[in-house]
Design an enzyme around this catalytic site. Structure first.
Site, PDB file in Angstrom:
ATOM      1  N   GLU A  39      -1.568  -8.778   3.751  1.00  0.00           N
ATOM      2  CA  GLU A  39      -2.690  -9.137   2.873  1.00  0.00           C
ATOM      3  C   GLU A  39      -2.341 -10.369   2.035  1.00  0.00           C
ATOM      4  O   GLU A  39      -1.360 -10.363   1.285  1.00  0.00           O
ATOM      5  CB  GLU A  39      -3.019  -7.951   1.968  1.00  0.00           C
ATOM      6  CG  GLU A  39      -3.488  -6.733   2.746  1.00  0.00           C
ATOM      7  CD  GLU A  39      -3.250  -5.421   2.012  1.00  0.00           C
ATOM      8  OE1 GLU A  39      -2.957  -5.461   0.805  1.00  0.00           O
ATOM      9  OE2 GLU A  39      -3.323  -4.363   2.664  1.00  0.00           O
ATOM     10  N   LEU A  68      -7.487  -5.357   4.345  1.00  0.00           N
ATOM     11  CA  LEU A  68      -6.849  -4.481   3.358  1.00  0.00           C
ATOM     12  C   LEU A  68      -6.692  -3.098   3.994  1.00  0.00           C
ATOM     13  O   LEU A  68      -7.466  -2.177   3.758  1.00  0.00           O
ATOM     14  CB  LEU A  68      -7.727  -4.400   2.104  1.00  0.00           C
ATOM     15  CG  LEU A  68      -7.157  -3.683   0.888  1.00  0.00           C
ATOM     16  CD1 LEU A  68      -6.011  -4.460   0.297  1.00  0.00           C
ATOM     17  CD2 LEU A  68      -8.258  -3.503  -0.160  1.00  0.00           C
ATOM     18  N   ALA A  69      -5.672  -2.950   4.848  1.00  0.00           N
ATOM     19  CA  ALA A  69      -5.521  -1.725   5.634  1.00  0.00           C
ATOM     20  C   ALA A  69      -4.052  -1.576   6.011  1.00  0.00           C
ATOM     21  O   ALA A  69      -3.625  -2.012   7.083  1.00  0.00           O
ATOM     22  CB  ALA A  69      -6.413  -1.763   6.874  1.00  0.00           C
ATOM     23  N   GLU A  70      -3.268  -0.968   5.132  1.00  0.00           N
ATOM     24  CA  GLU A  70      -1.816  -0.929   5.339  1.00  0.00           C
ATOM     25  C   GLU A  70      -1.425  -0.160   6.603  1.00  0.00           C
ATOM     26  O   GLU A  70      -0.497  -0.553   7.321  1.00  0.00           O
ATOM     27  CB  GLU A  70      -1.134  -0.306   4.109  1.00  0.00           C
ATOM     28  CG  GLU A  70      -1.100  -1.198   2.883  1.00  0.00           C
ATOM     29  CD  GLU A  70      -2.423  -1.264   2.132  1.00  0.00           C
ATOM     30  OE1 GLU A  70      -3.349  -0.482   2.480  1.00  0.00           O
ATOM     31  OE2 GLU A  70      -2.549  -2.056   1.204  1.00  0.00           O
ATOM     32  N   ASP A  94       4.358  -1.849  -3.830  1.00  0.00           N
ATOM     33  CA  ASP A  94       5.077  -0.685  -3.310  1.00  0.00           C
ATOM     34  C   ASP A  94       4.176   0.516  -3.027  1.00  0.00           C
ATOM     35  O   ASP A  94       4.175   1.046  -1.925  1.00  0.00           O
ATOM     36  CB  ASP A  94       6.204  -0.278  -4.262  1.00  0.00           C
ATOM     37  CG  ASP A  94       5.915  -0.648  -5.694  1.00  0.00           C
ATOM     38  OD1 ASP A  94       4.732  -0.554  -6.095  1.00  0.00           O
ATOM     39  OD2 ASP A  94       6.847  -1.034  -6.401  1.00  0.00           O
ATOM     40  N   PHE A  96       1.116   0.697  -2.592  1.00  0.00           N
ATOM     41  CA  PHE A  96       0.070   0.434  -1.609  1.00  0.00           C
ATOM     42  C   PHE A  96       0.535   0.783  -0.198  1.00  0.00           C
ATOM     43  O   PHE A  96      -0.268   0.862   0.729  1.00  0.00           O
ATOM     44  CB  PHE A  96      -0.358  -1.039  -1.636  1.00  0.00           C
ATOM     45  CG  PHE A  96      -1.126  -1.455  -2.856  1.00  0.00           C
ATOM     46  CD1 PHE A  96      -1.373  -0.566  -3.892  1.00  0.00           C
ATOM     47  CD2 PHE A  96      -1.611  -2.749  -2.983  1.00  0.00           C
ATOM     48  CE1 PHE A  96      -2.078  -0.952  -5.020  1.00  0.00           C
ATOM     49  CE2 PHE A  96      -2.323  -3.139  -4.101  1.00  0.00           C
ATOM     50  CZ  PHE A  96      -2.555  -2.235  -5.124  1.00  0.00           C
ATOM     51  N   PRO A  99      -0.464   4.575   2.303  1.00  0.00           N
ATOM     52  CA  PRO A  99      -1.388   4.842   3.413  1.00  0.00           C
ATOM     53  C   PRO A  99      -0.762   4.574   4.781  1.00  0.00           C
ATOM     54  O   PRO A  99      -1.245   5.099   5.783  1.00  0.00           O
ATOM     55  CB  PRO A  99      -2.560   3.882   3.134  1.00  0.00           C
ATOM     56  CG  PRO A  99      -2.530   3.673   1.658  1.00  0.00           C
ATOM     57  CD  PRO A  99      -1.076   3.674   1.300  1.00  0.00           C
ATOM     58  N   HIS A 139       1.238  -0.426  -8.680  1.00  0.00           N
ATOM     59  CA  HIS A 139       1.804  -1.766  -8.685  1.00  0.00           C
ATOM     60  C   HIS A 139       3.285  -1.749  -9.062  1.00  0.00           C
ATOM     61  O   HIS A 139       3.972  -2.757  -8.907  1.00  0.00           O
ATOM     62  CB  HIS A 139       1.054  -2.671  -9.657  1.00  0.00           C
ATOM     63  CG  HIS A 139      -0.374  -2.898  -9.289  1.00  0.00           C
ATOM     64  ND1 HIS A 139      -1.354  -1.945  -9.477  1.00  0.00           N
ATOM     65  CD2 HIS A 139      -0.990  -3.965  -8.734  1.00  0.00           C
ATOM     66  CE1 HIS A 139      -2.508  -2.428  -9.051  1.00  0.00           C
ATOM     67  NE2 HIS A 139      -2.316  -3.642  -8.597  1.00  0.00           N
TER      68      HIS A 139
END
Length: 342
Positions: A39, A68-70, A94, A96, A99, A139
């Site tokens: 991203e 936006l799709a880990e 971190d 984030f 998923p 975050h």
């Protein structure tokens, strides 16, 4: 001029973010199968500017933004690696990355074993981690214990710009998946960088020699441990600082050599203490060095709470005073020995 001083004179001063940027650029230039994506890593150059300029230099086919799709980012990297590419992906922060945890633990970590070695996955997942930047939960988190508990993953974290370059180049060259944890509060700290030097991917380093007690630290806590060691001189303690660098696999040889020499040890990390990575370090040191210890191995960690608001994080993160307090609790004389039974 000695070889060491000649080597030092060749080193340049850069920030950790700059060292990481150079490592990515050098890897992209050296190997056409290396790709960088995630991203905002393309046109923006990353939230922390670690990928700044790479898309313009190497083109949008090799350095590009993703949705936006880990989970999708890691799943895509797995497919690319299975087909001969070396993806380097970034989790923007971190927490984030959670998923994508199922992709990482169920597939990325297991495919070599599942295929009896026929399929390797040379994937690097860069994860900015830890606190100290005034962020909030999601975050600022320290997720190393999740990854080190997963067989099949290498987990490394640099404490200096020089190590950031070395470890990232070694990670990209690795045939197996690497979780590369970047201490975000050290992104702008400057230090020497000599790309020609090599230490060894799995080796810990003694950052400061000492004789009285070993501080075992990694990532963002290396600088804090070194600051503590300097402050401890006024208390009469000669502190040795060991930088783990590689959290998994673990360098028992270097760590135990230090603890056997000093007889005392304190493990320091930002993550919560309960069930944390420091518990594993304490167990390994105790199992291997018990008869050389003068005192129990202690931990200084973040508290067992969700990550606090920015105005409270300085109380949550281990600092020099808390580490000095732990050193003072070690078995220095008969009076202190009695306090353990209190």
């Amino acid at each position: 001029m000695t070889a060491v001083s000649a080597q030092a004179s060749q080193a340049t001063q850069v920030s950790m973010a700059g060292a990481l940027n150079r490592a990515l650029g050098d890897a992209l230039a050296a190997d056409p199968t290396v790709l960088v994506f995630g991203e905002d890593v393309g046109a923006l150059g990353g939230v922390f500017r670690v990928t700044d300029g790479l898309a313009a230099r190497f083109g949008e086919q090799r350095v590009f933004d993703t949705p936006l799709a880990e989970s999708g980012i890691v799943g895509t990297a797995i497919g690319m690696a299975m087909n001969g590419l070396r993806p380097v992906v970034e989790m923007q922060f971190d927490a984030f990355a959670y998923p994508a945890f199922e992709q990482i633990t169920s597939h990325l970590a297991k495919l070599r074993n599942r295929t009896r070695g026929r399929v390797s996955l040379p994937v690097v997942i860069r994860v900015p981690y830890g606190g100290g930047i005034g962020g909030v939960e999601h975050h600022c988190d320290s997720s190393e214990a999740y990854y080190t508990h997963t067989p099949g993953l290498r987990v490394v974290t640099p404490g200096t710009p020089d190590d950031a370059y070395r470890l990232l180049r070694d990670s990209i060259d690795s045939p197996d998946p690497v979780i590369f944890l970047e201490p975000k509060r050290r992104y702008w700290a400057k230090g020497a960088l000599d790309p020609a030097t090599s230490v060894g991917f799995d080796r810990a380093l003694v950052r400061r020699p000492g004789r009285d007690v070993t501080l075992i630290a990694y990532g963002p806590m290396v600088a804090t441990a070194l600051e503590t060691a300097e402050a401890a001189v006024e208390e009469g303690w000669d502190v040795e600082v060991v930088d783990l660098r590689s959290l998994s696999p673990f360098d028992d040889e270097t760590v135990c050599a230090s603890v056997v020499k000093t007889g005392r040890a304190v493990v320091v990390h930002e993550a919560s203490g309960f069930g944390g990575y420091g518990a594993e370090v304490v167990a390994r040191v105790t199992e291997r060095c018990f008869h050389h210890l003068h005192a129990p191995v202690l931990r200084v960690t973040g508290f067992d709470i969700p990550y606090p608001p920015p105005k409270l994080e300085e109380h949550h993160l281990p600092g020099v005073d808390r580490i000095l307090d732990a050193i003072a609790r070690l078995q220095w004389d008969d009076e202190v020995v009695g306090s353990y039974g209190a």
